[in-house]
Every structure is written in structure tokens, then in C-alpha cells.
Design a protein around this motif. Structure first.
Motif, PDB file in Angstrom:
ATOM      1  N   LYS A  59      11.791   9.751   7.084  1.00  0.00           N
ATOM      2  CA  LYS A  59      11.471  10.422   5.626  1.00  0.00           C
ATOM      3  C   LYS A  59      11.291  11.995   6.164  1.00  0.00           C
ATOM      4  O   LYS A  59      11.861  12.949   5.539  1.00  0.00           O
ATOM      5  N   PRO A  60      10.352  12.287   7.156  1.00  0.00           N
ATOM      6  CA  PRO A  60      10.204  13.681   7.362  1.00  0.00           C
ATOM      7  C   PRO A  60      11.326  14.066   8.188  1.00  0.00           C
ATOM      8  O   PRO A  60      11.710  15.347   7.664  1.00  0.00           O
ATOM      9  N   GLU A  61      12.239  13.501   8.959  1.00  0.00           N
ATOM     10  CA  GLU A  61      13.408  14.169   9.296  1.00  0.00           C
ATOM     11  C   GLU A  61      14.157  14.666   8.155  1.00  0.00           C
ATOM     12  O   GLU A  61      14.714  15.800   8.280  1.00  0.00           O
ATOM     13  N   HIS A  62      14.411  13.634   7.258  1.00  0.00           N
ATOM     14  CA  HIS A  62      15.424  14.086   5.988  1.00  0.00           C
ATOM     15  C   HIS A  62      14.971  15.398   5.248  1.00  0.00           C
ATOM     16  O   HIS A  62      15.587  16.256   4.983  1.00  0.00           O
TER      17      HIS A  62
ATOM     18  N   MET B  17       0.945  -1.329   0.099  1.00  0.00           N
ATOM     19  CA  MET B  17      -0.049   0.060  -0.121  1.00  0.00           C
ATOM     20  C   MET B  17       0.896   1.353  -0.149  1.00  0.00           C
ATOM     21  O   MET B  17       2.046   1.097  -0.061  1.00  0.00           O
ATOM     22  N   TYR B  18       0.278   2.460  -0.176  1.00  0.00           N
ATOM     23  CA  TYR B  18       0.953   3.728  -0.074  1.00  0.00           C
ATOM     24  C   TYR B  18       0.580   4.246   1.325  1.00  0.00           C
ATOM     25  O   TYR B  18      -0.580   4.294   1.872  1.00  0.00           O
ATOM     26  N   SER B  19       1.636   5.220   1.629  1.00  0.00           N
ATOM     27  CA  SER B  19       1.461   5.896   2.945  1.00  0.00           C
ATOM     28  C   SER B  19       1.628   7.536   2.712  1.00  0.00           C
ATOM     29  O   SER B  19       2.772   7.772   1.868  1.00  0.00           O
ATOM     30  N   ARG B  20       0.981   8.253   3.287  1.00  0.00           N
ATOM     31  CA  ARG B  20       1.431   9.836   3.357  1.00  0.00           C
ATOM     32  C   ARG B  20       2.163   9.982   4.486  1.00  0.00           C
ATOM     33  O   ARG B  20       1.799   9.545   5.498  1.00  0.00           O
TER      34      ARG B  20
ATOM     35  N   GLY C 284       4.813  12.674  10.620  1.00  0.00           N
ATOM     36  CA  GLY C 284       4.980  11.215  10.605  1.00  0.00           C
ATOM     37  C   GLY C 284       4.120  10.614   9.626  1.00  0.00           C
ATOM     38  O   GLY C 284       3.410  11.088   8.780  1.00  0.00           O
ATOM     39  N   HIS C 285       4.184   9.075   9.577  1.00  0.00           N
ATOM     40  CA  HIS C 285       3.194   8.429   8.859  1.00  0.00           C
ATOM     41  C   HIS C 285       1.639   8.747   9.313  1.00  0.00           C
ATOM     42  O   HIS C 285       1.279   8.676  10.469  1.00  0.00           O
TER      43      HIS C 285
END
Length: 199
Positions: free
Chosen positions: A82-85, A50-53, A124-125
Motif C-alpha cells: 500500500k505505501p508503494e501505491h 485488527m487494524y494497522s497503520r 510500512g506496517h
């Protein structure tokens, strides 16, 4: 895991040490909203399923209604996420001038800091963030903008010689085709069209 014929044992780990847990065989796989995007060569994958935002949640009392409103605000992210990056690199032009970015080991620390008002927002997710917001929707808001959309998969150690990842990959495809994963997403209040990559 019923279709795989395995009874799972779930372990909570320190996320920024995830690779050491996998390398030491303390865990067999990473299955917790883990992003395949940008990591396809780092692990042996089953998925995407699945995909996540990646989204931003904010305290309603801080006047944050869009990414532009994060200017001068304090935001928290999970370490190695990913948000940290995205936020530390400044690669998203919509988020500029954040006053401080706090990288935390666990989402629990992040949520506690948000509740106590030590930070103004967190990223976050969507699944995890929505679950948190549902505990107190009067106090928190999820911004409409999407920080990042990614493919989710199950990560196994590279070089693993058995066929479990391939079998799991086939099972996940079956669950997509028969609508099972869509039903699971909807049961958590997640937009199934987005989570299945239709939008």
C-alpha cells in the motif's frame, strides 16, 4: 492456532510473488499484516481481526520530522504494498517532491538500506517498523502522521471449498471479544486503541 486445532508451519516468501505461492498451494494462506482494504474480492478472508497503520520511519540525521520534510528525500517501500501505491501515485498531498522511491522485495532489504544510509526514510506496517526502530531508537524516528489505516485479515485462495476460513473467522471474533488480540497488540508495544479500531 491452538483454538483452531492446527499446528502452523510458517514460511517466508517473496512478497511480490505471494499470489503464485497461494495459487500453487505452496502456502495455504497469507497471514502477515495483510491489508483487506481494497482487496475484499481478491481472496477468501478471515477477518478483519485488527487494524494497522502504515507509517514512515526516517533516519534522525536527515532532518525529517513530518511528511512535508520528505520533499527531496529518498524513500523505500516494499513492492506491491500500500505505501508503494500511495507514494508512487502521488495521491497523498502531504507527500510531495520525493526525489526517489525504491521498491524492494523484502523488508530486510529496506531496513539494511536505511541502516547504511542509502535511503532517508521508509514506509510500512507500524508493527514491523516499530520492531525495527526498537533495535536502535537513537538512530531512527517514526513520524507521527499516519500514511494509511487499514483492516488486517488472513487471505485464502478464492474458491477454496473447506470451512477453515470460516472457522478461523469465528475464532478471531472470539479473540477480539475476550481481549486476547488486544493483549497481543499491547505486548508488541502497539497502541491497542488504534489497533482495535477505536480511534
Amino acid at each position: 492456532m491452538r483454538r483452531l486445532g492446527i499446528t502452523p508451519v510458517f514460511k517466508q516468501i517473496t512478497w511480490d510473488r505471494k499470489d503464485s505461492f497461494l495459487d500453487s498451494n505452496e502456502i495455504d494462506c497469507l497471514w502477515g499484516s495483510f491489508t483487506m482494504s481494497g482487496r475484499t474480492d481478491d481472496y477468501r478472508w478471515a477477518g478483519p481481526y485488527m487494524y494497522s497503520r502504515q507509517v514512515v520511519v526516517a533516519r534522525k540525521d536527515r532532518g525529517i520530522n513530518s511528511f512535508a520534510d520528505l520533499k527531496g528525500k529518498r524513500i523505500a517501500v516494499q513492492s506491491t504494498s500500500k505505501p508503494e501505491h500511495i507514494i508512487l501515485s502521488g495521491e497523498d498531498d502531504r507527500i510531495q517532491g520525493v526525489s526517489a522511491v525504491y521498491s524492494m522485495s523484502t523488508m530486510s532489504e529496506l531496513y539494511a538500506s536505511l541502516r547504511k544510509g542509502y535511503i532517508d526514510a521508509a514506509a510500512g506496517h507500524e508493527v514491523a517498523i516499530k520492531r525495527f526502530v526498537d533495535t536502535n531508537p537513537q538512530q531512527f524516528i517514526i513520524l507521527d502522521e499516519t500514511l494509511y489505516k487499514s483492516e488486517l485479515g488472513v487471505a485464502f485462495k478464492k474458491g477454496r471449498c473447506d470451512d477453515i476460513p470460516d472457522i478461523l473467522n469465528d475464532i478471531l471474533k472470539q479473540m477480539i471479544d475476550d481481549g486476547t488480540i488486544k493483549k497481543i497488540a499491547e505486548s508488541y508495544g502497539i497502541n491497542a486503541d488504534i489497533s482495535m479500531g477505536d480511534n
